[in-house]
Design a protein around this motif. Sequence first.
Motif, PDB file in Angstrom:
ATOM      1  N   UNK A   8      17.845  48.250  42.115  1.00 53.72           N
ATOM      2  CA  UNK A   8      18.356  49.335  41.260  1.00 53.72           C
ATOM      3  C   UNK A   8      19.876  49.663  41.716  1.00 53.72           C
ATOM      4  N   UNK A   9      20.851  49.081  41.207  1.00 49.00           N
ATOM      5  CA  UNK A   9      22.328  49.228  41.757  1.00 49.00           C
ATOM      6  C   UNK A   9      23.270  49.692  40.864  1.00 49.00           C
ATOM      7  N   UNK A  10      23.907  50.829  41.483  1.00 45.61           N
ATOM      8  CA  UNK A  10      25.056  51.378  40.521  1.00 45.61           C
ATOM      9  C   UNK A  10      26.391  50.969  41.355  1.00 45.61           C
ATOM     10  N   UNK A  11      27.127  50.549  40.501  1.00 45.30           N
ATOM     11  CA  UNK A  11      28.539  49.831  40.673  1.00 45.30           C
ATOM     12  C   UNK A  11      29.586  50.589  40.252  1.00 45.30           C
ATOM     13  N   UNK A  12      30.690  51.227  41.190  1.00 46.01           N
ATOM     14  CA  UNK A  12      31.800  51.878  40.830  1.00 46.01           C
ATOM     15  C   UNK A  12      33.092  51.315  40.885  1.00 46.01           C
ATOM     16  N   UNK A  13      33.862  51.160  39.586  1.00 49.88           N
ATOM     17  CA  UNK A  13      35.248  50.830  39.794  1.00 49.88           C
ATOM     18  C   UNK A  13      36.176  51.814  39.213  1.00 49.88           C
ATOM     19  N   UNK A  14      37.513  51.370  39.245  1.00 52.26           N
ATOM     20  CA  UNK A  14      38.346  52.423  38.906  1.00 52.26           C
ATOM     21  C   UNK A  14      38.697  52.242  37.515  1.00 52.26           C
ATOM     22  N   UNK A  15      38.868  51.382  36.689  1.00 54.47           N
ATOM     23  CA  UNK A  15      39.088  51.159  35.339  1.00 54.47           C
ATOM     24  C   UNK A  15      37.831  50.921  34.449  1.00 54.47           C
ATOM     25  N   UNK A  16      38.321  51.231  33.197  1.00 52.82           N
ATOM     26  CA  UNK A  16      37.349  51.047  32.122  1.00 52.82           C
ATOM     27  C   UNK A  16      37.234  49.598  31.823  1.00 52.82           C
ATOM     28  N   UNK A  17      38.582  48.797  31.716  1.00 52.66           N
ATOM     29  CA  UNK A  17      38.501  47.466  31.439  1.00 52.66           C
ATOM     30  C   UNK A  17      37.945  46.772  32.670  1.00 52.66           C
ATOM     31  N   UNK A  18      38.234  47.046  33.603  1.00 48.36           N
ATOM     32  CA  UNK A  18      37.536  46.183  34.839  1.00 48.36           C
ATOM     33  C   UNK A  18      36.089  46.117  34.948  1.00 48.36           C
ATOM     34  N   UNK A  19      35.598  47.411  34.590  1.00 49.01           N
ATOM     35  CA  UNK A  19      34.050  47.695  34.680  1.00 49.01           C
ATOM     36  C   UNK A  19      33.673  46.880  33.505  1.00 49.01           C
ATOM     37  N   UNK A  20      34.036  46.883  32.293  1.00 46.98           N
ATOM     38  CA  UNK A  20      33.669  46.212  30.948  1.00 46.98           C
ATOM     39  C   UNK A  20      33.471  44.626  31.406  1.00 46.98           C
ATOM     40  N   UNK A  21      34.833  44.157  32.093  1.00 48.94           N
ATOM     41  CA  UNK A  21      34.716  42.642  32.029  1.00 48.94           C
ATOM     42  C   UNK A  21      33.878  42.411  33.189  1.00 48.94           C
ATOM     43  N   UNK A  30      18.760  52.053  44.569  1.00 53.78           N
ATOM     44  CA  UNK A  30      18.518  51.526  45.859  1.00 53.78           C
ATOM     45  C   UNK A  30      19.977  51.214  46.379  1.00 53.78           C
ATOM     46  N   UNK A  31      20.805  51.131  45.636  1.00 48.80           N
ATOM     47  CA  UNK A  31      22.435  51.048  46.180  1.00 48.80           C
ATOM     48  C   UNK A  31      23.470  51.374  45.432  1.00 48.80           C
ATOM     49  N   UNK A  32      24.323  52.148  46.249  1.00 48.78           N
ATOM     50  CA  UNK A  32      25.835  52.393  45.365  1.00 48.78           C
ATOM     51  C   UNK A  32      26.578  51.148  45.827  1.00 48.78           C
ATOM     52  N   UNK A  33      27.497  50.670  45.213  1.00 46.18           N
ATOM     53  CA  UNK A  33      28.475  49.691  45.573  1.00 46.18           C
ATOM     54  C   UNK A  33      29.575  50.160  45.289  1.00 46.18           C
ATOM     55  N   UNK A  34      30.878  50.464  45.968  1.00 43.73           N
ATOM     56  CA  UNK A  34      32.113  50.771  45.366  1.00 43.73           C
ATOM     57  C   UNK A  34      33.009  49.715  45.469  1.00 43.73           C
ATOM     58  N   UNK A  35      32.831  48.930  44.499  1.00 40.99           N
ATOM     59  CA  UNK A  35      33.615  47.560  43.874  1.00 40.99           C
ATOM     60  C   UNK A  35      35.026  47.884  43.991  1.00 40.99           C
ATOM     61  N   UNK A  36      35.631  49.082  43.684  1.00 42.22           N
ATOM     62  CA  UNK A  36      37.006  49.247  43.714  1.00 42.22           C
ATOM     63  C   UNK A  36      37.044  50.487  44.658  1.00 42.22           C
ATOM     64  N   UNK A  37      37.831  50.719  45.475  1.00 42.41           N
ATOM     65  CA  UNK A  37      37.978  51.893  46.450  1.00 42.41           C
ATOM     66  C   UNK A  37      37.899  53.260  45.554  1.00 42.41           C
ATOM     67  N   UNK A  38      37.418  54.303  46.001  1.00 40.30           N
ATOM     68  CA  UNK A  38      37.673  55.405  45.373  1.00 40.30           C
ATOM     69  C   UNK A  38      38.925  56.095  45.479  1.00 40.30           C
ATOM     70  N   UNK A  39      39.438  56.911  44.554  1.00 42.54           N
ATOM     71  CA  UNK A  39      40.480  57.759  44.713  1.00 42.54           C
ATOM     72  C   UNK A  39      40.816  58.678  45.668  1.00 42.54           C
TER      73      UNK A  39
END
Length: 399
Positions: free
Chosen positions: A296-309, A364-373
């Motif tokens: 059960x993984x939550x992935x964070x990214x910086x942009x809306x377009x990037x996460x949608x893609x 289970x996991x949080x993944x910072x796919x893009x670095x946080x601000x």
Amino acid sequence: MYYQSNRFRPQQRVLRPKPNFRRVQARQKSFDPSFLIRNRQEISQGQTQAAEKYIPANSFADFQISEQLKKNILKRGYSVPTPIQDQAISHILSGRDVVGIANTGTGKTAAFLIPLINKVQKDRSERVLIIAPTRELAVQIQDELNGFNFGINVSSVLCIGGVNIYPQIQKLRSNPQFVIGTPGRLGDLEKTRKINFAFFKTIVLDEVDRMLDIGFIAEIKHVISCLPKNRHSLFFSATVPPKVEEIMRVFLTNPITVSVKSTDTIGNIKQEVVKINGQQKINVLHDLLIKKEFSKVLIFGRTKFGMERLSRDLFKRGIRAAAIHGNKNQNQRQRALNDFKNNQVQVLLATDIASRGIDIESVSHVINYDLPGSYEDYIHRIGRTGRADKQGVALTFVE
């Protein structure tokens, strides 16, 4: 404006940029937690003694609340008060203004809802206004309220953007005891005179630092200016920067401060850095997600377009994924959250709109796919795992 040609304006001087002036797109700030994580690991390795377990001074049975509410608390699976609940509930029941400073995921929503439901149960004319920074947090508060409400039947309305405003207007006409909303939608309702803040004698500002981070300081000051002077005010925040202190001084009267924030990160979150080393990030991510433990993984990214893609790319690779971000309407965002909560998707991808207020069990996991601000964004992101004393893992991709 620069003219490409002066062909038809021979007498006019052509403006050209000076050689040293270049149009450079503003670079987004980012926070690399590598040093923080290494330092924390070294400290952990040197520790020989586990941190003391908190022993609450109260049980839920000790609080002066109704028997029905006590039964509902047990049905919700709340057995022992968390530190913020243990220390704040009695003060709120006594009518004191309270400042609650606590890490995310420490049970602060129940800390203010339990005594306020009891308050409304005693006096059905009481009206409570709860303001949250994001739609997701407002929905979470409403869900928590409904969970405690069996057999008590206090009325409530959720006032958030991204959905039709007219059902909210209809519910407001019946003067519900709880109004839970975001600053933007509440402002829209007030401008059209569908809500009057002067009628609320109890108000909760939740995640105040986040509200100021995303630019709601003017809206919050306006709401406070409209409130009655004689009121019960509750104020919850994870951090207290100067702007938050400024709001506190205006908002609160002789408050009790309850601070249960000992460190910025919860001890049961294992933090690690994943070095990309020139590989394609999606391939590294894919190799992680196919492992059994990444359930059960939550992935964070910086942009809306990037996460949608990225969500589409993962879906093509056979990984059940959904995305939430600002370009999704509220129904789409809520559907994605529900699918993630109910394990219908393995992966939820989000921008920082979801870094607060999302209370999902057993991530289970949080993944910072893009670095946080920023450091604060990092702390709030990883706080989505390791909740309710469960173990969690936070990974950060670093080039």
